[in-house]
Design a protein around this motif. Structure first.
Motif, mmCIF file in Angstrom:
data_model
loop_
_atom_site.group_PDB
_atom_site.id
_atom_site.type_symbol
_atom_site.label_atom_id
_atom_site.label_comp_id
_atom_site.label_asym_id
_atom_site.label_seq_id
_atom_site.Cartn_x
_atom_site.Cartn_y
_atom_site.Cartn_z
ATOM 1 N N PRO A 267 0.817 -1.225 0.000
ATOM 2 C CA PRO A 267 0.000 0.000 0.000
ATOM 3 C C PRO A 267 0.847 1.270 0.000
ATOM 4 N N GLU A 268 1.973 1.256 0.727
ATOM 5 C CA GLU A 268 2.841 2.430 0.755
ATOM 6 C C GLU A 268 3.488 2.676 -0.598
ATOM 7 N N SER A 269 3.912 1.597 -1.255
ATOM 8 C CA SER A 269 4.501 1.742 -2.593
ATOM 9 C C SER A 269 3.485 2.294 -3.578
ATOM 10 N N ALA A 270 2.243 1.827 -3.475
ATOM 11 C CA ALA A 270 1.189 2.334 -4.355
ATOM 12 C C ALA A 270 0.924 3.816 -4.088
ATOM 13 N N LEU A 271 0.965 4.214 -2.825
ATOM 14 C CA LEU A 271 0.757 5.624 -2.479
ATOM 15 C C LEU A 271 1.880 6.488 -3.046
ATOM 16 N N ILE A 272 3.112 6.015 -2.940
ATOM 17 C CA ILE A 272 4.247 6.752 -3.510
ATOM 18 C C ILE A 272 4.043 6.974 -4.999
ATOM 19 N N HIS A 273 3.576 5.945 -5.703
ATOM 20 C CA HIS A 273 3.358 6.066 -7.146
ATOM 21 C C HIS A 273 2.256 7.066 -7.467
ATOM 22 N N LYS A 274 1.195 7.046 -6.684
ATOM 23 C CA LYS A 274 0.083 7.987 -6.918
ATOM 24 C C LYS A 274 0.529 9.433 -6.698
ATOM 25 N N ILE A 275 1.316 9.662 -5.636
ATOM 26 C CA ILE A 275 1.804 11.021 -5.386
ATOM 27 C C ILE A 275 2.753 11.458 -6.507
ATOM 28 N N TRP A 276 3.581 10.542 -6.978
ATOM 29 C CA TRP A 276 4.492 10.867 -8.083
ATOM 30 C C TRP A 276 3.718 11.228 -9.340
ATOM 31 N N LEU A 277 2.666 10.473 -9.630
ATOM 32 C CA LEU A 277 1.832 10.787 -10.800
ATOM 33 C C LEU A 277 1.191 12.168 -10.652
ATOM 34 N N ARG A 278 0.766 12.520 -9.457
ATOM 35 C CA ARG A 278 0.179 13.841 -9.231
ATOM 36 C C ARG A 278 1.247 14.926 -9.444
ATOM 37 N N GLN A 279 2.446 14.664 -8.993
ATOM 38 C CA GLN A 279 3.543 15.612 -9.190
ATOM 39 C C GLN A 279 3.821 15.819 -10.685
ATOM 40 N N VAL A 280 3.814 14.722 -11.444
ATOM 41 C CA VAL A 280 4.035 14.821 -12.903
ATOM 42 C C VAL A 280 2.912 15.618 -13.557
ATOM 43 N N ALA A 281 1.677 15.379 -13.121
ATOM 44 C CA ALA A 281 0.534 16.078 -13.704
ATOM 45 C C ALA A 281 0.621 17.585 -13.494
ATOM 46 N N TYR A 282 1.168 17.991 -12.334
ATOM 47 C CA TYR A 282 1.293 19.423 -12.050
ATOM 48 C C TYR A 282 2.165 20.133 -13.087
ATOM 49 N N HIS A 283 3.102 19.412 -13.678
ATOM 50 C CA HIS A 283 4.055 20.026 -14.605
ATOM 51 C C HIS A 283 3.805 19.631 -16.061
ATOM 52 N N ASP A 284 2.732 18.917 -16.317
ATOM 53 C CA ASP A 284 2.399 18.512 -17.687
ATOM 54 C C ASP A 284 1.651 19.647 -18.386
ATOM 55 N N PRO A 285 2.216 20.216 -19.477
ATOM 56 C CA PRO A 285 1.537 21.329 -20.153
ATOM 57 C C PRO A 285 0.209 20.933 -20.790
ATOM 58 N N ASN A 286 0.018 19.635 -21.008
ATOM 59 C CA ASN A 286 -1.234 19.162 -21.607
ATOM 60 C C ASN A 286 -2.292 18.822 -20.562
ATOM 61 N N ASN A 287 -1.948 19.031 -19.297
ATOM 62 C CA ASN A 287 -2.883 18.738 -18.221
ATOM 63 C C ASN A 287 -3.272 20.050 -17.552
ATOM 64 N N GLN A 288 -4.556 20.257 -17.366
ATOM 65 C CA GLN A 288 -5.023 21.498 -16.754
ATOM 66 C C GLN A 288 -4.749 21.570 -15.249
ATOM 67 N N LEU A 289 -4.416 20.428 -14.637
ATOM 68 C CA LEU A 289 -4.164 20.394 -13.198
ATOM 69 C C LEU A 289 -2.863 21.122 -12.867
ATOM 70 N N ARG A 290 -2.923 22.033 -11.935
ATOM 71 C CA ARG A 290 -1.747 22.769 -11.513
ATOM 72 C C ARG A 290 -1.590 22.678 -9.984
ATOM 73 N N GLN A 291 -0.343 22.817 -9.543
ATOM 74 C CA GLN A 291 -0.047 22.700 -8.118
ATOM 75 C C GLN A 291 -0.688 23.855 -7.352
ATOM 76 N N PRO A 292 -1.582 23.551 -6.406
ATOM 77 C CA PRO A 292 -2.242 24.614 -5.637
ATOM 78 C C PRO A 292 -1.232 25.395 -4.791
ATOM 79 N N ALA A 293 -1.612 26.588 -4.413
ATOM 80 C CA ALA A 293 -0.713 27.445 -3.632
ATOM 81 C C ALA A 293 -0.449 26.876 -2.240
ATOM 82 N N ASN A 294 -1.384 26.078 -1.713
ATOM 83 C CA ASN A 294 -1.193 25.526 -0.370
ATOM 84 C C ASN A 294 -0.465 24.187 -0.372
#
Length: 480
Positions: A267-294
């Motif tokens: 479960p911890e390894s899966a959580l690490i992967h999910k957080i990493w994917l979210r981090q990648v999405a924040y910097h993907d120009p084709n993804n509207q998701l951006r890192q919130p200020a908080n």
């Protein structure tokens, strides 16, 4: 009252002819009223901030004498009993043999507020922690007797049981609660609201309870030596002893499951992967998701200090720094780190178990680095969803701050780790931390485990209810 302050002032007046006699006796009257505030050429109390009732016997020789002995390559200790090998009494002892109690007159002595009260008018827990380490030093020598050197090895979890709502006298008390006869000993200390003479204390008077693990060493070889085992006199003491034995075994099991020994579970390894994917999405120009200020990168939360360890912070063995001072420094840096991260005043919740790995010599440079390594609610849970605040209008976030400590000599030789300290605070804001590197992910998972284990212990003990947490947030603000 002793006339020594007056004599000192008269001697001073004889040396400085311009000193007015009325000024001399005016100062003498001031000394009678506030003896602790007198200025002397030689201090009547040698203290590094520890309450005088705990510090009177901690520095038996001036530093210049200890330094001279050190230069002559002689053993420096509290006396000849520690400097030479002698026959020791290791016959069993009772818990009551080591019991020690004293009252910190915080409510009666306004001058103590200089050390124990912070800018917001609340108790400085960092100073309380330092006092408790000094208290454990007094208690351990009542149990071991002379002829050994004792050092603080570990500190168990600390939580606030009943937050104070006013400044009052505090009662420090403690005793040995577990000793198998080997080199280590468990000491349980308590801080409570002091009642009047003959008035029984109540459970709601207890501010906090903590447990120190001390280790006895041979003064010459610095190797562990056996100490008197503990004998129980009644069923209550047997229960306390068995609890200490269970904690000692639990520590060994925890070491085997640490991230230094085993990899994260599934479960911890899966959580690490999910957080990493979210981090990648924040910097993907084709993804509207951006890192919130908080949401703040973990690397940007770090706060570091470097300080030289001066002789006034030494322990009773003269050449090493007092463990309580080390603990206080890490706590106050953790507080500053949490405040810097959240831009809000943190409230202390708990201190997780920590281990003092290496001593800190006098004259060395102590490096501390504090990092916010986990927040609750976290960025993502194991299912990959974003946990929400219970009350969006009044958000509260728990921050887990890790302080890594290392020491070098002044010439900056090889660094030695001296311990890892973990503190949890709450802040009245919605903020989240985001790890990036593999090391940061391991720090994140380690902190997550600690928070979950602490929550589990709280539920079992029923010692920290939601109401108490709310009272803690309202009444216990800590030090800058």
């Amino acid at each position: 009252m002793s006339a020594s302050p007056i004599r000192r002032l008269l001697v001073l007046s004889s040396r400085v002819g311009t000193l007015d006699t009325r000024s001399v006796f005016g100062k003498a009257r001031l000394c009678r009223a506030h003896a602790e505030r007198c200025l002397h050429g030689t201090a009547t109390r040698r203290t590094d901030g520890v309450f005088r009732g705990l510090a009177d016997q901690r520095l038996p020789m001036p530093w210049i004498e200890a330094w001279r002995l050190q230069q002559e390559e002689k053993s420096v200790g509290t006396g000849t009993a520690e400097a030479t090998t002698q026959e020791r009494d290791i016959s069993p002892k009772r818990m009551s043999d080591s019991y020690h109690r004293l009252v910190l007159p915080l409510g009666r002595d306004p001058w103590l507020s200089d050390t124990y009260i912070n800018a917001s008018g609340h108790i400085r827990l960092g100073t309380i922690f330092m006092d408790l380490d000094a208290l454990s030093g007094i208690i351990v020598y009542k149990h071991t007797g002379p002829g050994v050197t004792t050092v603080t090895a570990a500190l168990d979890r600390i939580t606030i049981d009943h937050p104070l709502t006013e400044i009052c006298d505090l009662e420090y008390s403690g005793q040995v609660t577990y000793a198998s006869g080997r080199s280590s000993v468990e000491i349980t200390c308590k801080v409570a609201r002091a009642r009047g003479e003959g008035e029984p204390s109540k459970p709601e008077d207890v501010l906090l309870t903590c447990t120190f693990t001390m280790v006895a060493l041979d003064p010459n070889t610095k190797k562990p030596v056996n100490i008197p085992p503990l004998i129980c006199s009644n069923p209550d003491e047997e229960k306390i002893f068995k609890a200490g034995e269970a904690k000692a075994l639990a520590k060994k099991r925890t070491l085997k499951t640490s991230l230094l020994e085993t990899e994260p579970n599934d479960p911890e390894s899966a959580l690490i992967h999910k957080i990493w994917l979210r981090q990648v999405a924040y910097h993907d120009p084709n993804n509207q998701l951006r890192q919130p200020a908080n949401v703040i990168s973990m690397s940007k939360t770090q706060l570091s200090t470097a300080s030289i360890m001066q002789p006034q912070y030494r322990n009773r063995h003269q050449t090493m720094i007092f463990g309580g001072f080390h603990l206080k420094q890490t706590f106050e840096l953790a507080f500053c780190c949490a405040a810097s991260f959240a831009h809000a005043r943190p409230t202390f919740i708990s201190a997780d178990p920590c281990t003092f790995r290496n001593p800190v010599p006098v004259g060395s440079v102590l490096y501390l680095t504090a990092t916010v390594v986990y927040t609750d609610p976290p960025l993502l849970d194991e299912e990959g969803s974003e946990p929400q605040q219970r009350d969006s209008k009044n958000p509260v976030t728990r921050l887990h701050v890790r302080v890594d400590s290392k020491v070098r000599d002044v010439e900056h030789g090889i660094a030695k780790p001296t311990g890892q300290f973990n503190y949890t605070f709450s802040v009245p804001k919605s903020v989240k931390v985001l790890p990036h590197t593999y090391q940061e992910y391991m720090m994140y998972i380690d902190a997550r485990r600690r928070v979950q284990l602490g929550d589990s212990q709280d539920r079992q003990d029923h010692s920290v209810s939601d109401m108490q947490r709310q009272r803690s947030a309202e009444h216990v603000n800590l030090t800058e």
